[in-house]
Design an enzyme around this catalytic site. Structure first.
Site, PDB file in Angstrom:
ATOM      1  CE1 TYR A 190      -3.004   3.089   0.621  1.00  0.00           C
ATOM      2  CE2 TYR A 190      -3.230   2.460   2.912  1.00  0.00           C
ATOM      3  CZ  TYR A 190      -3.535   3.306   1.877  1.00  0.00           C
ATOM      4  OH  TYR A 190      -4.370   4.371   2.096  1.00  0.00           O
ATOM      5  CE  LYS A 209      -5.868   2.107  -1.059  1.00  0.00           C
ATOM      6  NZ  LYS A 209      -6.405   2.214   0.323  1.00  0.00           N
TER       7      LYS A 209
END
Length: 290
Positions: free
Chosen positions: A135, A164
């Protein structure tokens, strides 16, 4: 594990005295996300106020989320920790309770080198066999991972299977695709970038928007997959005012205020965060009448 579609981020409800997570309300909010067609649930991200929870509270929210979802869709548990040791503790707990994957973001006080970031992920991956989503969100973590570093970790750390990307820079997604020869699935984490990211080949959209926009995010994803770009644009622009507002206002306070407007009282954000003021509530109420 190949994730596609809408990966939804639930809030963490608090009891009225703001003393503890309200697991009953958490269950209700999770059921709503499932009703809205979300393809995976990702508790304990920024929207879920993970940074403001004790480890005990974090464990309760993680376990209850897995129990409520009950294998209907994958559950991706968010982990954001300053220390490698505590990140490992959380990763082990996620594996123990039957999570399907973990989403990991390093948080920095001292600026981390690429080698230190690599070591952080490598140590976590060596502890659990769960798939790991990198992330990248420097706005909240203070750590900005380059596409080169992300792809290097994907190639050299077996558990890392997805990323992400939340910087809002579409060029980063293009770069990840190019450097990995299209092998590393990337997911959009910037709400206002959803249309471009999905058109650019993002495997999914990681978002808190289904809490308020219900089935519209899934509709956007479905339209793009069907190559109905005009309808997709129309669908996206219906959502954009809300997407921009909730990001600018801070996700915990705006999502919680929106849920209250829709009839689900989930408490206020944990201090030092504050609840939405009356002006913001009025604006949100108007925006949600789409």
């Amino acid at each position: 594990m190949k994730l596609t579609g809408i990966i939804a981020y639930p809030i963490t409800p608090f009891t009225t005295d703001n003393n503890q997570p309200d697991l009953e309300k958490l269950g209700q909010s999770l059921e709503l996300l499932l009703q809205h067609g979300c393809d995976a649930i990702a508790p304990l991200g920024s929207t879920g106020e993970s940074a403001y929870l004790s480890f005990s509270e974090w464990k309760k929210v993680a376990q209850h989320s897995v129990q409520v979802v009950a294998n209907r869709v994958p559950v991706i548990i968010g982990i954001s920790e300053l220390t490698t040791e505590q990140a490992i503790n959380k990763a082990r707990f996620a594996a123990q309770i039957g999570a399907d994957a973990i989403m990991v973001i390093p948080v920095s006080y001292w600026k981390l080198t690429d080698d230190e970031i690599f070591g952080y992920y490598e140590a976590i991956a060596a502890t659990v066999s769960l798939p790991i989503m990198i992330y990248n969100n420097p706005a909240t973590s203070g750590v900005d991972m380059s596409p080169e570093l992300i792809v290097k970790m994907f190639k050299e750390i077996p558990n890392i299977t997805m990323v992400k990307e939340s910087t809002g820079d579409i060029q980063r997604m293009h770069k990840i695709h190019q450097l990995s020869a299209g092998e590393l699935p990337f997911y959009n984490g910037s709400n206002p970038l959803a249309l471009e990211a999905l058109c650019a080949g993002a495997s999914g959209w990681c978002t808190a928007a289904p809490n308020l926009l219900e089935t519209l995010p899934k509709e956007l994803y479905t339209l793009i997959k069907a190559n109905d770009l005009q309808s997709a644009k129309d669908c996206f622009y219906r959502q954009l005012p809300v997407l921009s507002f909730i990001v600018a206002g801070g996700l915990p306070k705006t999502i919680k205020a929106g849920l209250a407007l829709k009839g689900l009282q989930v408490g206020e954000p944990r201090k030092p965060l504050t609840a939405a003021n009356e002006k913001d509530k009025a604006t949100l109420a108007k925006l949600l009448s789409i």
